[in-house]
Design a protein around this motif. Structure first.
Motif: not given
Lengths: 258, 222
Positions: B183, B11, B179, B7
């Motif tokens: 996630s 991101g 994020i 992630p």
């Protein structure tokens, strides 16, 4: 008793000057006149108020009582100081040299000298530099114009400090123990510059322990003790035939040291 | 337990965008903090000027004595009650700048007071006014002495800026949290955020060290 008139023509006239720091009375009624072009040397034991006396003459110390007239201005009268703006312009006429030099460490030698003329006398950078270089020639430091103060010896620093004060074209120069912080071998070069100034007719008040200088250059020697002037007179009188026992014992102590 | 940094990699552009906002907000706050700190610090030099001294002292006491988060919330959530609705970014900058200004003012005051008093006397004795002396003689010397403590303050400011994420500002912290919210990889994302803050503070202290060396080489520092 403090209403004695200033002697006519005096450039500095002091009447009944009093100053204390807390309970400690440092100046206890001083009357004195300095005539134009006179060299006055102030001597006396430490703590006698010599430096404070000098610092009252350009307003670095505020006198609480009495009156100081200097260069045609009344600097202080019974605790009332000259207004700030006038005080600043008066100080341009009264140069001061300090025991610890107080050069501006972030400026070169030349910039130390040109700061005042550029900010206060309205000189251009170029004009101020020309004058600074002349002054540096006079104090024998032509080759140090671009040096930083930290790289100079004590004697050189003090000569720059003298040049910096002279750059304002003062009418009176005050010297507060100008050689006391110097190594013995560097004292001579500073005294030499001071002698040169005296010979040119500069009015000078000098607080010093250099008795040789006093004998040779002073017109008047003033002896202070306990916040008062205990006697004053020609160097010859003071050094060979002082009226006061305290003067005699002070001179004995100082001269036997050398 | 396994770490999964995917992630973070995915991101990354979002995090960089946030980092950019963090840099923007801290830079502007820093300027505001320095300007305020200079004024307040000078205002606290002379207790004889009672009004100026009193106002400046009260400012330092109030700002240092209360949490930055509370100050930020007052600006962002409190002022709207009086109909004062400031944009979030402005609230962040004002809050951080005003907060930092209180600390900078003490650095300024300490540095100025550490300059030998003979310097002011020498400047005054040639006829300079006290403000001319301050400008030409005292401050140039004091600024050099301010640099190491200012470095600390700048670094604190960068780290404190993470709080503005609570004012809906899309800074590094805020982007990280977005994020995480999709996630659920808290540890990985917070570690990544920590690394980015560490780089920002490291670069700042490096830059200040260079500046100090430069000034020393120029003879400004003895």
């Amino acid at each position: 008793m403090m209403s004695i008139q200033a002697a006519s023509g005096a450039i500095i006239s002091i009447r009944g000057l009093r100053k204390s720091f807390g309970p400690n009375v440092v100046l206890n009624g001083i009357d004195f006149d300095v005539m134009p072009q006179q060299v006055v040397v102030v001597i006396g034991p430490s703590g006698s108020g010599k430096s404070t006396f000098l610092r009252c003459c350009n307003g670095l110390e505020k006198a609480e009582g009495g009156r100081v007239d200097i260069c045609g201005h009344t600097l202080v009268n019974e605790g009332r100081m000259l207004p700030e703006a006038d005080l600043n312009s008066l100080r341009e006429e009264v140069g001061m040299v300090f025991q610890s030099f107080n050069l501006f460490p972030h400026l070169s030698v030349r910039e130390n000298i040109t700061l005042g003329p550029r900010k206060l006398r309205g000189l251009s950078r170029a004009q101020a530099q020309i004058e600074a270089d002349e002054l540096l020639k006079k104090v024998g430091l032509t080759d140090k114009a671009d040096a930083m103060p930290a790289s100079l010896s004590g004697g050189q620093k003090q000569r720059v400090a003298i040049a910096r004060a002279l750059a304002m074209k003062p009418r009176v120069m005050l010297f507060d123990e100008p050689t006391s912080a110097l190594d013995p071998e560097l004292v001579g070069e500073v005294l030499q510059v001071m002698k040169l100034l005296a010979s040119e007719g500069m009015t000078m008040m000098v607080v010093t322990h250099e008795m040789g200088f006093a004998k040779e250059v002073a017109d008047v020697v003033v002896v202070m003790d306990g916040g008062v002037i205990i006697e004053s007179g020609s160097p010859q009188t003071i050094f060979t035939n002082p009226a006061q026992e305290r003067t005699r014992s002070f001179l004995q102590a100082v001269l036997s040291r050398g | 337990m396994e770490l999964d940094f995917s992630p973070v990699w995915k991101g990354w552009p979002q995090l960089l965008e946030g980092a950019l906002t963090t840099v923007e907000i801290t830079s502007v706050s820093l300027l505001l903090g320095c300007a305020l700190g200079l004024l307040i610090g000078i205002g606290r030099l002379n207790p004889a000027r009672r009004l100026v001294y009193g106002v400046c002292t009260a400012y330092v006491a109030a700002i240092r004595g209360t949490p930055l988060l509370v100050q930020l919330f007052i600006l962002f959530f409190g002022l709207p009650q009086f109909g004062i609705l400031l944009p979030a970014f402005l609230c962040g900058v004002m809050g951080l700048g005003v907060y930092s200004g209180a600390y900078v003012s003490e650095i300024v005051r300490g540095a100025i007071q550490s300059i030998d008093k003979g310097q002011m006397e020498a400047a005054r004795s040639i006829g300079l006014s006290s403000s001319q002396a301050m400008q030409s003689v005292i401050l140039p010397q004091a600024v050099v002495r301010m640099i190491p403590p200012l470095g600390n303050e700048f670094i604190a400011l960068i780290k404190n800026s993470a709080l503005v994420s609570l004012l809906t500002i899309h800074d590094l912290m805020h982007e990280g949290q977005k994020i995480i919210s999709v996630s659920y990889r808290s540890l990985e994302v917070y570690l990544a955020i920590a690394v980015v803050y560490f780089v920002l503070t490291g670069l700042t202290s490096l830059a200040l060290r260079k500046l100090e060396q430069h000034l020393k080489a120029g003879g400004m520092v003895q």
